[in-house]
Design a protein around this motif. Sequence first.
Motif, PDB file in Angstrom:
ATOM      1  N   HIS A 122      59.762  27.146  31.415  1.00 22.82           N
ATOM      2  CA  HIS A 122      60.003  26.216  30.304  1.00 22.82           C
ATOM      3  C   HIS A 122      60.373  26.989  29.043  1.00 22.82           C
ATOM      4  O   HIS A 122      60.417  28.220  29.055  1.00 22.82           O
TER       5      HIS A 122
ATOM      6  N   HIS B  26      59.071  27.251  25.883  1.00 18.67           N
ATOM      7  CA  HIS B  26      58.197  27.785  24.829  1.00 18.67           C
ATOM      8  C   HIS B  26      58.471  29.277  24.613  1.00 18.67           C
ATOM      9  O   HIS B  26      58.759  30.007  25.562  1.00 18.67           O
TER      10      HIS B  26
ATOM     11  N   ASP C 214      56.608  31.785  24.163  1.00 17.04           N
ATOM     12  CA  ASP C 214      55.813  32.750  24.937  1.00 17.04           C
ATOM     13  C   ASP C 214      56.214  32.781  26.414  1.00 17.04           C
ATOM     14  O   ASP C 214      55.602  33.489  27.213  1.00 17.04           O
ATOM     15  N   HIS C 215      57.260  32.024  26.768  1.00 17.70           N
ATOM     16  CA  HIS C 215      57.807  32.075  28.137  1.00 17.70           C
ATOM     17  C   HIS C 215      59.276  32.523  28.181  1.00 17.70           C
ATOM     18  O   HIS C 215      59.744  32.981  29.210  1.00 17.70           O
TER      19      HIS C 215
ATOM     20  N   HIS D   1      54.455  19.480  31.148  1.00 17.02           N
ATOM     21  CA  HIS D   1      53.880  20.216  30.006  1.00 17.02           C
ATOM     22  C   HIS D   1      54.675  19.963  28.727  1.00 17.02           C
ATOM     23  O   HIS D   1      54.132  19.497  27.730  1.00 17.02           O
TER      24      HIS D   1
ATOM     25  N   ASP E 257      53.234  26.401  32.721  1.00 20.80           N
ATOM     26  CA  ASP E 257      52.153  25.720  32.007  1.00 20.80           C
ATOM     27  C   ASP E 257      52.072  24.304  32.554  1.00 20.80           C
ATOM     28  O   ASP E 257      53.076  23.595  32.602  1.00 20.80           O
TER      29      ASP E 257
HETATM   30 ZN   LIG Z   1      54.073  26.293  27.190  1.00 20.19          ZN
END
Ligand SMILES: [Zn+2]
Length: 468
Positions: free
Chosen positions: A62, A64, A66-67, A166, A191
């Motif tokens: 996804h 975000h 942090d990904h 998510h 997530d």
């Molecule tokens: Zn996430």
Amino acid sequence: MEIKLRFFGAAQNVTGSCYLIEANGARILVDCGLYQERDLKTRNWDPLPVPAESLHAILLTHAHLDHCGRVPKLLKEGFTGPVYATAATADIAKIIMLDSAFIQEEDIKHKRKRHEREGRTSPFPYEPLYTTEDAEKAVERLQNAPYEKEVQIADGITAAFFEAGHIFGSTSIKLKITQDDESRTLLFSGDVGRWDVPIIRDPAVIGAADYVLVESTYGDRDHKPVADIPDALADVVNRTVERGGNIVIPSFAVERTQELLFHLSNLLEEGRIPHLLSFVDSPMAVSVTEVFKRHPELFDDSTNKMIRNGQHPCDLPGLEMSRSVDQSKAIKEVQASTIIIAGSGMCTGGRIKHHLKNNITDAKNTILFVGYQAVGTLGRLILEGLAEIRIHGEKWPVNASIEKINGFSAHADRTELIRWLSGIGSAPKKVFVVHGEPKAAHSFAEKISTEKGWPVHVPEYDEEVILD
Ligand SMILES: [Zn+2]
């Protein structure tokens, strides 16, 4: 059978998700996110364990930061392969990666001077981790992956993307690796979201897998029910309007803002809150909301029903989406009660700071928190009841009503994570518990072990395991 799996991020911590798989002569990354914990940020500068140009592909669960936030860095280092993601993830990742590059470029302009003045040195080089140009190259590598269909990634390796519930476009990814007529499946949870959350579909039931990597952000606790949110929101809005005040809501640009619009639209339709002028004052939130509108195929049943009734989940009468600074500044001139949704979600930057200055000193107004506030952030300080806050070098007394609605979370809680794992059915060869602080990860591993009896391991950073 020989498959190497290396945990190059989100191992006994939450951010920096990055897993390296080596099989059939191919190297594949699942996610390549930015570290955001203050103590771990230096890891963003660490080289990958293998040269970037030797990677065949990157798969994104996804969008975000942090990904996906380290992907542009790999382009800078010579990666030339495809980056697979669902269409909505690709659309949002584009916004997130370009914004991240811009922030880093801006930050570095001031950092060296500030450090010289303060006599400090930085643990990071005085250059951005990557530039806008690198982020643009990363955007060009994005390739759309369909839901629930196998995509060929390398010789004898396919990937399938399943709804993770998510954020918009989010997925769990199942890799299938075949060697000499034998196959193994590796399931990466990404997530995992909550069930019955507005707009997006529930997490998919995926079925059997040989190896599972499961997140554990809230592996040691349960959340408040999603169903309590509309009542709490109506209550805060009505009490503030009775006082003639404004409702200021610090919110994340991705998902939370659109979820708020969904609830406000329904409450208005049901006659439970009055008609008010509302603002989404965040260029990023405006862009992300447009992505939602481009992908109605991802909406859940309740949202489709809403659309059939002539409502849109990300729209309501009296809503203005403000992109420009002039539009933003004009909001404070409105005389009637307004709802102002702005970023950043933890009040660490962005336009919310201006709205706090304009509203927090007046007891008529409400500052409403709808998301997690990390330790040390301005949002956390306000929530903890500080009598006076500092914004832009000036002091502001806190007279407004400070409220919080629990139940908003993009992450499954412990019970919901077990529910997600139950969709796998029979026991995997091993479950790796990742993406959680040590306490949450170990507590959830214990839970899996006692509840399911499945073999479980909590990997360490940079640990490598051989899967057979
Ligand atoms: Zn996430």
